[in-house]
Design an enzyme around this catalytic site. Sequence first.
Site, PDB file in Angstrom:
ATOM      1  CG  ASN A 217     -21.417 -19.509   9.553  1.00 53.43           C
ATOM      2  OD1 ASN A 217     -21.518 -20.178   8.537  1.00 53.43           O
ATOM      3  ND2 ASN A 217     -20.306 -18.828   9.848  1.00 53.43           N
ATOM      4  CG  ASP A 288     -19.412 -10.705  11.892  1.00 53.80           C
ATOM      5  OD1 ASP A 288     -18.692 -10.579  10.886  1.00 53.80           O
ATOM      6  OD2 ASP A 288     -20.659 -10.755  11.845  1.00 53.80           O
ATOM      7  CE  LYS A 298     -17.435 -31.826  27.906  1.00 51.05           C
ATOM      8  NZ  LYS A 298     -18.060 -33.162  27.933  1.00 51.05           N
ATOM      9  CG  PHE A 332     -21.681 -14.047  -1.659  1.00 51.66           C
ATOM     10  CD1 PHE A 332     -22.832 -14.735  -1.991  1.00 51.66           C
ATOM     11  CD2 PHE A 332     -20.631 -14.020  -2.570  1.00 51.66           C
ATOM     12  CE1 PHE A 332     -22.939 -15.399  -3.210  1.00 51.66           C
ATOM     13  CE2 PHE A 332     -20.723 -14.681  -3.784  1.00 51.66           C
ATOM     14  CZ  PHE A 332     -21.886 -15.373  -4.106  1.00 51.66           C
ATOM     15  CE  LYS A 346     -20.164  -8.139   3.629  1.00 51.46           C
ATOM     16  NZ  LYS A 346     -20.764  -9.495   3.852  1.00 51.46           N
ATOM     17  CE  LYS A 350     -17.365  -5.493   5.676  1.00 47.97           C
ATOM     18  NZ  LYS A 350     -17.477  -6.838   6.264  1.00 47.97           N
TER      19      LYS A 350
END
Length: 410
Positions: A217, A288, A298, A332, A346, A350
């Site tokens: 990401n 996730d 490869k 975060f 969240k 959590k």
Amino acid sequence: MLNSLKDKTILLGITGGIAAYKAATLTSMLVKKGAKVHVIMTDSAKQFITELTLQTLSKQRVYSDTFQERDPASVSHIDLADAADLVLVAPATANMIAKMAHGLADDMLSTTLLATTAPIMVAPAMNVHMYQHPAVLSNIELLASRGVQFIEPGSGLLACGYVGKGRLEEPEEIVRVVEAFFARQAEAAAGPLAGRKVVVTAGGTVERIDPVRYISNDSSGKMGFALARAAQAMGAEVTLVAARTDEAPPQNPGIKVIRVQSAQEMYEAVTGVWDGCDMLIKAAAVADYRPKEAAPSKLKKSGDTMTLELIKTKDILETLGSTKQQQLLIGFAAETGGAEAYAREKLARKNCDLIVANDVGTPGAGFGLDTNIVSIYDKDGLVLELPLLSKDEVAKQLLTLAVKRLPGAE
């Protein structure tokens, strides 16, 4: 200004370069500032400056031979390593930097450097081409990743006749850097997080598809790095668990860096330090999902489409929330719309104490920037809303808020 060097024990390592003559001035200045200076010289250093000179200026015995033990009740290099508040190597040759990087211990100085747990500061001095050699740069980078601080050499006419970067920084500037280090250390010792252990995660995890491709990401790690620096400045003992990042982690003493790649590696690193910490801030962007199978070689192109089967990764924040005891847990939530609703859901799911929400689609709050715009929530709702600020300032304000919620906080 308070004299930060008074009564500090500094172990000064002098290695064999022409700049060794500056060590005389450096020793004298440190002693005049109130520091107790123990000098260790390499055999090469003694070709440029005498032990008698350094002994006269430091008013202490000068060491150079590992096996010249004058006190049968002690081992000199261990005693020196244990007594030091700071180890300063100035000048540091390419050879000594290489020894430090690779753990070699074949003389008094390199042996003592391996034995000490004190902060280490290095002032390199060498020919410009030596300083720019990939091997030297690699060794410096490796040492910096372990928390060794470097005082960069200056540029100018070198003893070899070349003009360029490689000249030992002037003693006055080295002393200023040392003073600033101890001043920061004193501030941290009196800080609101003194005696606390803080864990920060940063960066984006890497989930391998094959040896050359991966899923990740856009997290740069900058917010996590800012939090680690701020926590250390407030006196905390910081563990920074960093995945893929856009820049190198902070090199501050007091920040232990653990590098990881995958979500599983981050899970193992974080759970390994969870029980002993007072606060954990999970600023990393953890994947996730990961590929069910990572190909050993490869993958070759075959056909117009390719199906990649993904499976869930371990939810680190949820795991920590379910096992939380006295720790303060901060998460975060980076969103692209509906940040408040997602963040509050969240936080509850959590079992976080605080959640920091930011809409990464908002100008100034996206990944890879030095600024952020955040809203901080607890179980009762919005606690603090911060406008566009530097990530360092966001980190300071978040930690100032968090420290008041630690068990035992006044």
